[in-house]
Design a protein around this motif. Structure first.
Motif, PDB file in Angstrom:
ATOM      1  N   VAL A  21       9.935   6.941  11.810  1.00 41.81           N
ATOM      2  CA  VAL A  21      11.107   7.346  12.374  1.00 41.81           C
ATOM      3  C   VAL A  21      12.327   6.038  12.302  1.00 41.81           C
ATOM      4  N   TYR A  22      11.970   5.007  12.048  1.00 38.05           N
ATOM      5  CA  TYR A  22      13.040   3.877  11.903  1.00 38.05           C
ATOM      6  C   TYR A  22      13.781   3.954  10.461  1.00 38.05           C
ATOM      7  N   GLU A  23      12.944   4.467   9.431  1.00 36.25           N
ATOM      8  CA  GLU A  23      13.263   4.703   8.189  1.00 36.25           C
ATOM      9  C   GLU A  23      14.378   5.907   8.000  1.00 36.25           C
ATOM     10  N   MET A  24      13.894   6.932   9.048  1.00 32.37           N
ATOM     11  CA  MET A  24      14.842   8.237   9.299  1.00 32.37           C
ATOM     12  C   MET A  24      15.833   7.699   9.893  1.00 32.37           C
ATOM     13  N   ALA A  25      15.897   7.183  10.883  1.00 26.67           N
ATOM     14  CA  ALA A  25      17.188   6.688  11.706  1.00 26.67           C
ATOM     15  C   ALA A  25      18.134   5.978  11.008  1.00 26.67           C
ATOM     16  N   SER A  26      17.739   5.217   9.833  1.00 21.68           N
ATOM     17  CA  SER A  26      18.711   4.412   9.076  1.00 21.68           C
ATOM     18  C   SER A  26      19.307   5.145   7.829  1.00 21.68           C
ATOM     19  N   ALA A  27      19.032   6.578   7.888  1.00 17.49           N
ATOM     20  CA  ALA A  27      19.516   7.360   6.941  1.00 17.49           C
ATOM     21  C   ALA A  27      21.013   7.668   7.028  1.00 17.49           C
ATOM     22  N   ILE A  32      22.337   9.638  15.891  1.00 16.45           N
ATOM     23  CA  ILE A  32      21.989   9.395  17.347  1.00 16.45           C
ATOM     24  C   ILE A  32      20.519   9.627  17.614  1.00 16.45           C
ATOM     25  N   ASN A  33      20.022   8.571  17.851  1.00 16.42           N
ATOM     26  CA  ASN A  33      18.403   8.648  17.809  1.00 16.42           C
ATOM     27  C   ASN A  33      17.714   8.821  19.020  1.00 16.42           C
ATOM     28  N   LEU A  34      17.302  10.074  19.084  1.00 23.37           N
ATOM     29  CA  LEU A  34      16.407  10.566  20.415  1.00 23.37           C
ATOM     30  C   LEU A  34      15.132  10.609  20.371  1.00 23.37           C
ATOM     31  N   ALA A 344      23.207  17.542  12.067  1.00 19.93           N
ATOM     32  CA  ALA A 344      23.968  16.826  13.128  1.00 19.93           C
ATOM     33  C   ALA A 344      23.782  15.482  13.146  1.00 19.93           C
ATOM     34  N   HIS A 345      22.841  15.030  12.282  1.00 20.26           N
ATOM     35  CA  HIS A 345      22.730  13.600  12.350  1.00 20.26           C
ATOM     36  C   HIS A 345      22.072  12.980  13.608  1.00 20.26           C
ATOM     37  N   VAL A 346      21.201  13.768  14.111  1.00 19.46           N
ATOM     38  CA  VAL A 346      20.583  13.602  15.505  1.00 19.46           C
ATOM     39  C   VAL A 346      18.907  13.500  15.183  1.00 19.46           C
TER      40      VAL A 346
END
Length: 388
Positions: A21-27, A32-34, A344-346
């Motif tokens: 998830v942290y790799e995905m969050a940096s994409a 907006i990381n939920l 949506a970058h969520v």
């Protein structure tokens, strides 16, 4: 991963959806990381200051292997004050997080081939924790249409001579549901009938919005059959301190203490001092925390139910998680999360990661302020998939 220097039991990838998830969050720069249940609010400064003072006063050494005696005693007071339950101090052990507490519990009670029924949808690491102890995890499905309560007849039909224990988690991650007192009483009868143990993941006890939390252990006769896993991570916003506790019959605690000697030896001393301070100040610390996350959960649930092709149980019952039904999209939970991320970058987690019955759902964490949650739902509302 096949490698001659890696044990064959780890050749098959058994990682959970949280791994990347942290790799995905940096994409994306505006993500907006939920996805991850790490509260955004930080530990109360008074707790940190108390721990710092204790560290400066010399609490930087090993503690007793079963934990700081002062902390164990404080937990005895806690159970007496909160639940009217007299907890023997020999039945309490401090561990380096609730997660390792669950690992220890499985190591202590399982022989190879023993089965563990796991309330599903479930917290991601449970199955691996059972497998690492030689056990066999069996998914016991709870359903949205049944308010995520236990269907006792269905539960009984799954019990056999190898069934050793049942894992329950209430308030629940990922569904946010809570088991009713009636459900727990029915479960207690089944446990007594089949001579089983119940491993209670009591991590979100402060976040029970509709009714006051009742520990399963406090039901008549269940203290002899319960292993309770507690943590300071969520109830006190102390995820990084890595401190929790186990409450269980003394013989089980004795066994876990032996296992722990080979793993962490003792939990962090400074973290244990912080836990003492947190318990003593809980009536000041917890009410605003609970109010804030309840406000967020209610707000998010209302926004979800105003969109097309997604809905969630309202009002939320507990935790800061919402398990969103997206079956009307006709897509898998993985496909929906991928589209939400790309369009949506969520970032959310596919429900399939929480058990087979999690397919058709996605989990979101209300671990951002209402303003940020609002931005996330504004973005979702612009997607063709969810637009009214």
């Amino acid at each position: 991963m096949k490698d001659k220097y890696i044990a064959k039991k780890y050749w098959k990838d058994v990682s959970t959806p949280l791994k990347n998830v942290y790799e995905m969050a940096s994409a994306y720069d505006d993500i907006i990381n939920l996805s991850v249940g790490d509260p955004d609010l930080t530990t109360d400064p008074r707790v940190t200051e108390a721990a710092f003072k204790d560290a400066m006063a010399g609490h930087t050494h090993y503690t007793p292997q079963r934990g700081d005696v002062e902390l164990r005693r404080e937990l005895v007071y806690f159970y007496r004050d909160e639940y009217g339950y007299d907890l023997p101090i020999d039945n309490v052990m401090i561990v380096a997080s609730g997660n390792i507490g669950m690992f220890y519990a499985m190591q202590a009670i399982l022989d190879p081939g023993d089965e563990v029924l796991i309330q599903s949808p479930y917290y991601l690491p449970y199955p691996n924790q059972v497998k690492m102890a030689g056990g066999i995890p069996i998914e016991f499905v709870t359903k949205e249409e049944e308010d995520y309560q236990f269907n006792v007849d269905r539960l009984e039909s799954m019990i056999n001579e190898r069934t050793r224990a049942i894992v329950i988690n209430s308030p629940n991650n990922p569904t946010g549901s809570t088991l009713s007192l009636d459900t727990m009483k029915k479960l207690a009868k089944v446990v007594e009938k089949y001579d089983l143990l119940v491993v209670c993941d009591d991590i979100y006890t402060a976040f029970s919005y509709q009714e006051k939390f009742v520990p399963f252990m406090t039901l008549p006769g269940m203290d002899k059959r319960s292993i309770v896993i507690n943590s300071f991570s969520k109830d006190f916003l102390m995820t990084g301190w890595r401190v929790g506790d186990i409450v269980a019959p003394k013989n089980i605690i004795d066994t876990i203490a032996t296992i722990n000697e080979a793993v962490t030896f003792t939990p962090p001393s400074v973290s244990q001092r912080a836990a003492i301070a947190a318990l003593r100040m809980r009536h000041e610390i917890q009410p605003p925390i609970i109010a804030e996350y309840k406000k967020r959960a209610y707000y998010a649930a209302e926004r979800i139910n105003a969109l097309n092709n997604m809905h969630v149980i309202y009002p939320p019952k507990g935790t800061f998680y919402l398990f969103i039904n997206i079956k009307d999209t006709g897509l898998t939970s993985t496909e929906v999360c991928k589209r939400i991320l790309e369009e949506a970058h969520v970032l959310m987690i596919p429900g399939i990661g929480f058990g087979q019955c999690g397919e058709g759902y996605v989990r979101m964490c209300c671990t951002l302020p209402v303003e940020e949650l609002g931005k996330a739902f504004d973005r979702l509302g612009k997607m063709s998939l969810f637009r009214k």
